[in-house]
Design an enzyme around this catalytic site. Structure first.
Site: not given
Ligand code: UT7
Length: 302
Positions: A89, A229, A259
């Site tokens: 990520c 994020h 996500n």
């Protein structure tokens, strides 16, 4: 598919929708290609002008060759070279920092940095702790030389491999190649122990944002946009609270995409682009598998 409720997902993660690349035969490179096409069209750039393409992903089309190569071929960027960065990520942060260095050094004039993940390829849709979180998505930026002081100014990037036990894929690499047993045991999917990742994510993002601010003699008041994020709305809220940062200046689109791993930061930039002004101070921050994390300060250039 799993024992869950919209109420649980919404209150525990903030996610309402996720995108899934369902077309048979389409992979991460196809999302990356669409990003490149849109960037070239928008900036009036020819594919042959691209010098370098860096693709951040944990879901490459194939283990090798890398996805950047495939995207370049599909885009007709015949004069470029490319490579992938695997930092989960945090991938877009690591790739953006790397791409900016190639521009700053004077070595290249046009560098494309993409964050792209087809997470649906590695999500176990019988595991309710992960399948409600991850979605497919991609975004990217074109980097060019700038003489006005805009662009990537500073970044602090971190890795701690001891965190790998909490977020990883068990099989399919050289440690544990694919066998009928690894497939039967569902070891080719994302494994996540959510709670320790949650805690480390909040601490890691807040700490590095503060470090980047201090190193540049800034406070949160100097930042126009925080770009976190998009892993969990509760993480985003905690980071905003701990930094004492107003939520109306925090980019949020987790409700629409979930996500998307390396895709979250560039998707935020894309979504908020119309609200950005030349010279705006943006602080990007991310945390992911590895562990990897960091924060990056940039001045928006247009
Ligand atoms: O992007 C890379 C970095 N990743 C992250 O930053 C993710 C960090 N972690 C998280 O976002 C959260 O930990 C999760 C969303 C993954 C999980 O939320 P949580 O509040 O930490 O829940 P939990 O894992 O502690 O589970 C709480 C309860 C459990 O039930 P019991 O043991 O209390 O009876 C779970 O079995 O919630 C249950 N649960 C669910 N219930 C309904 C877990 N997933 C679900 C679900 N629906 N989808």
């Amino acid at each position: 598919m799993v024992d869950t409720t919209d109420e649980w997902i919404t209150t525990r993660t903030g996610i309402k929708e996720r995108r899934i690349l369902r077309t048979p035969g389409k992979a991460t490179s196809d999302m990356g290609l669409e990003v490149v096409r849109q960037l070239l069209e928008k900036t009036g750039t020819k594919p042959e002008e691209i010098d370098l393409l860096i693709c951040a992903t944990v879901t490459p089309d194939t283990t090798f060759p890398d996805t950047a190569n495939t995207i370049l071929d599909k885009a007709g960027a015949k004069n470029a070279f490319g490579f992938d960065i695997n930092a989960a990520c945090s991938g877009f942060l690591f790739a953006l920092t790397t791409g900016a260095k190639f521009i700053e050094s004077g070595m290249y004039k046009k560098v494309i940095v993409i964050g792209a993940d087809k997470m649906s390829a590695i999500v176990d849709y019988s595991d309710r702790s992960t399948c409600i979180i991850f979605g497919d998505g991609a975004g990217g930026v074109l980097l060019e030389p700038n003489t006005e002081g805009n662009g990537v100014i500073d970044a602090i990037l971190k890795s701690d491999g001891s965190g790998r036990e909490f977020l990883h894929m068990k099989a399919g690499g050289s440690l544990k190649p694919a066998t009928p047993e690894t497939v039967a045991n569902k070891e080719h999917f994302v494994f996540q122990d959510g709670k320790p990742v949650f805690k480390a994510a909040v601490t890691g993002m807040v700490t590095t944002v503060n470090q980047v601010l201090a190193r540049n003699n800034m406070t949160t008041e100097d930042i126009d946009w925080l770009v976190p994020h998009q892993a969990n709305m509760r993480i985003i809220n905690s980071v905003g609270d701990m930094l004492d940062f107003p939520m109306d200046k925090v980019m949020v689109n987790i409700h629409k995409y979930g996500n998307t791993t390396a895709g979250t930061l560039p998707l935020c930039l894309w979504e908020y682009e119309s609200q950005l002004k030349k010279g705006d101070n943006l602080m990007l921050t991310a945390f992911g598998g590895g562990f990897t994390w960091g924060s990056l300060y940039l001045k928006w250039a247009y």
